[in-house]
Scaffold this motif. Structure first.
Motif, PDB file in Angstrom:
ATOM      1  N   MET A  50      17.619  20.423  63.522  1.00  0.00           N
ATOM      2  CA  MET A  50      16.614  21.262  64.136  1.00  0.00           C
ATOM      3  C   MET A  50      15.592  22.117  63.178  1.00  0.00           C
ATOM      4  N   VAL A  51      14.192  21.919  63.074  1.00  0.00           N
ATOM      5  CA  VAL A  51      13.493  22.629  61.958  1.00  0.00           C
ATOM      6  C   VAL A  51      12.756  23.649  62.899  1.00  0.00           C
ATOM      7  N   ALA A  52      12.197  23.256  64.119  1.00  0.00           N
ATOM      8  CA  ALA A  52      11.262  24.278  65.084  1.00  0.00           C
ATOM      9  C   ALA A  52      11.621  24.045  66.426  1.00  0.00           C
ATOM     10  N   LYS A  53      11.125  24.992  67.147  1.00  0.00           N
ATOM     11  CA  LYS A  53      11.044  24.945  68.768  1.00  0.00           C
ATOM     12  C   LYS A  53       9.424  25.251  69.002  1.00  0.00           C
ATOM     13  N   LEU A  54       8.831  24.117  69.441  1.00  0.00           N
ATOM     14  CA  LEU A  54       7.493  24.647  70.072  1.00  0.00           C
ATOM     15  C   LEU A  54       7.387  24.706  71.412  1.00  0.00           C
ATOM     16  N   ILE A  55       6.980  25.767  71.952  1.00  0.00           N
ATOM     17  CA  ILE A  55       6.748  26.453  73.250  1.00  0.00           C
ATOM     18  C   ILE A  55       5.460  26.558  73.357  1.00  0.00           C
ATOM     19  N   VAL A  56       5.280  26.234  74.879  1.00  0.00           N
ATOM     20  CA  VAL A  56       3.760  26.457  75.481  1.00  0.00           C
ATOM     21  C   VAL A  56       4.176  27.236  76.754  1.00  0.00           C
ATOM     22  N   HIS A  57       3.044  27.920  77.307  1.00  0.00           N
ATOM     23  CA  HIS A  57       2.920  28.260  78.624  1.00  0.00           C
ATOM     24  C   HIS A  57       1.697  28.406  78.959  1.00  0.00           C
ATOM     25  N   ALA A  58       1.532  27.938  80.424  1.00  0.00           N
ATOM     26  CA  ALA A  58       0.331  27.923  81.205  1.00  0.00           C
ATOM     27  C   ALA A  58       0.484  28.376  82.623  1.00  0.00           C
ATOM     28  N   ASP A  59      -0.471  28.255  83.245  1.00  0.00           N
ATOM     29  CA  ASP A  59      -0.523  28.961  84.876  1.00  0.00           C
ATOM     30  C   ASP A  59       0.086  27.838  85.611  1.00  0.00           C
ATOM     31  N   ILE A  68       1.865  20.711  80.457  1.00  0.00           N
ATOM     32  CA  ILE A  68       2.175  19.435  79.779  1.00  0.00           C
ATOM     33  C   ILE A  68       0.854  19.191  79.032  1.00  0.00           C
ATOM     34  N   ARG A  69      -0.320  19.366  79.450  1.00  0.00           N
ATOM     35  CA  ARG A  69      -1.533  19.170  78.482  1.00  0.00           C
ATOM     36  C   ARG A  69      -1.616  19.964  77.101  1.00  0.00           C
ATOM     37  N   ARG A  70      -0.933  21.219  77.681  1.00  0.00           N
ATOM     38  CA  ARG A  70      -1.323  22.136  76.164  1.00  0.00           C
ATOM     39  C   ARG A  70      -0.386  21.804  75.386  1.00  0.00           C
ATOM     40  N   MET A  71       1.018  21.222  75.678  1.00  0.00           N
ATOM     41  CA  MET A  71       2.119  20.779  74.851  1.00  0.00           C
ATOM     42  C   MET A  71       1.506  19.886  74.300  1.00  0.00           C
TER      43      MET A  71
END
Length: 445
Positions: free
Chosen positions: A384-393, A399-402
């Motif tokens: 594992m080289v990274a964790k990509l995290i998104v948050h939305a309303d 899902i679209r933001r990710m």
């Protein structure tokens, strides 16, 4: 509060702990192997010390070297992160004997919850539901046959001291029981030094849902809601989200209450995670407890606003929780994709030098990573080289933001699983929230 903490780990979790310590005004010590000297956690810690060669057993699992490093640097506490020594009760005991605080639960808690049979016994007394099965070890094939007949096929054989899928065998008929039983015991002995196994009813295609808890040394326990970790490959999580898209408010409350009750029943302190299986009827069953911070803790931080690492450090320092249960509010939806240095569909490791690196940005986007342009991803450690995290309303927006963030993420020079996660974001089953632990087997590459 501690004046200095040694971080007995590497990579993104070591960097994550350094960030929390800096915001708490705590000095940090990074330990590293001789091939990890250019790692970001080494560059950003206040002090660093080499503890051995590349092999984990000679460095990040070298208890004597880590304790010596803490003593030489006058560190008051050691944070183990996750993996390596994070759930090693012997290490926690040695820390105590040397007058160094282990940032985690007590050795007794780790041993209790690390023993899957004792854990089942403990949570059952606290009123937490478990799958039908044994509450004692199964030592002979004759016992196994009798138990399997009583609870009904399919059954699953699990290592008492196990985890990560090792020592675990699913049996659908009496004909395959003997071979599976022998194989599970053999794997358990090889992997954990203990051949003991137990048997429980196999829950087919469940969702994997876990509840994050915080507990202090004053008897206070709160939960931070749940995470859905159903998208897995060979029992290794690939993507997590919070909250679980199918739980009702009633189920959410019952699951959270069960997690808190289980933690209180064993006088647990520190952060931890109660893991449950959720079947197609909406019933949930305790699976195991992880007595450490989880890789996927950021999705919970994003929907609650609680810094889990800071609370873990505060708890270890003997401070009371900064939150009551009524303070915890779940806001919006968060998704985390684990970015591994692997072929996106064949999952073959792809170590090497990164040639070109650009992280995504914008509102609600977080990247937890310790790599950078021209950094060499080493073959000696986890991919594992990274964790990509998104948050939305809401989940659709998350899902679209990710999907947008994945399009922006550039890691050149090596193969990564970014393309896999792009495929998942476009998958109809995932978009509808209809996934379970069999999702990756059905995904078409």
């Amino acid at each position: 509060m501690f004046h200095k903490i040694l971080i007995a780990n590497r990579g993104e979790i070591a960097l994550r702990i350094i960030r929390a310590c800096k915001e708490l005004g705590i000095k940090t010590v990074a330990v590293h192997s001789d091939v990890d000297g250019e790692s970001l956690h080494v560059k950003l810690a206040d002090e660093s010390i080499c503890i051995g060669p590349a092999a984990s057993g000679d460095s990040y699992l070298n208890i004597k070297a880590i304790i010596s490093a803490a003593e030489v640097t006058d560190a008051a506490a050691i944070h183990p992160g996750y993996g390596f020594l994070a759930e090693n009760a012997e290490f926690a005991e040695i820390c105590e004997e040397c007058g160094i605080t282990f940032i985690g639960p007590s050795p007794e808690n780790m041993r209790l919850m690390g023993d899957k049979i004792r854990a089942r016994q403990t949570v059952t007394k606290a009123g937490v539901p478990i799958l039908p099965g044994t509450t004692e070890g199964v030592g002979t094939i004759d016992q196994a046959r009798q138990i399997a007949e009583e609870i009904g096929y399919p059954v699953i054989i699990k290592a008492t001291a196990g985890g990560g899928g090792r020592g675990m065998k699913v049996v659908h008929s009496p004909a395959s029981l003997a071979n599976a039983f022998a194989a599970a015991r053999s794997e358990a002995q090889a992997g954990f030094g203990n051949p003991e196994v137990y048997i429980e009813k196999f829950c087919e295609n469940p969702r994997h849902v876990e509840v994050q808890i915080l507990a202090d040394k004053h008897g206070n326990v709160v939960h931070l809601g749940e995470r859905d970790c159903s998208i897995q490959r060979r029992h290794q999580k690939l993507l997590e989200e919070a909250p679980c898209p199918v739980l009702t408010e009633e189920q959410r409350k019952r699951m959270g209450d069960c997690a808190v009750a289980a933690a209180k029943s064993c006088n647990y302190s520190s952060v931890g995670t109660m893991e449950f299986l959720l079947d197609g009827n909406g019933d949930f069953y305790f699976m195991e407890m992880n007595t450490r911070v989880q890789v996927e803790h950021p999705v919970t931080e994003m929907v609650t606003g609680v810094d889990i690492i800071k609370e873990q450090i505060r708890s270890a320092a003997g401070l009371p929780l900064a939150y009551k249960q009524s303070d915890i509010q779940i806001k919006g939806h968060a998704i985390e994709c684990r970015i591994n240095a692997e072929h996106p569909f064949k999952f073959i490791p792809s170590p090497g030098k990164i040639d070109g690196y650009h992280t995504p940005g914008g509102l609600g986007v977080r990247v937890d990573s310790a790599v950078y342009d021209q950094y060499t991803v080493l073959p000696h450690y986890d991919s594992m080289v990274a964790k990509l995290i998104v948050h939305a309303d809401n989940r659709d927006e998350a899902i679209r933001r990710m999907a947008r963030a994945l399009d922006e993420y550039i890691i050149g020079g090596i193969r990564t699983t970014i393309q896999l996660h792009k495929r998942i974001m476009q998958n109809k089953e995932f978009k509808e929230g209809a996934v379970n632990t069999g999702f990756m087997e059905r995904l078409v590459f």
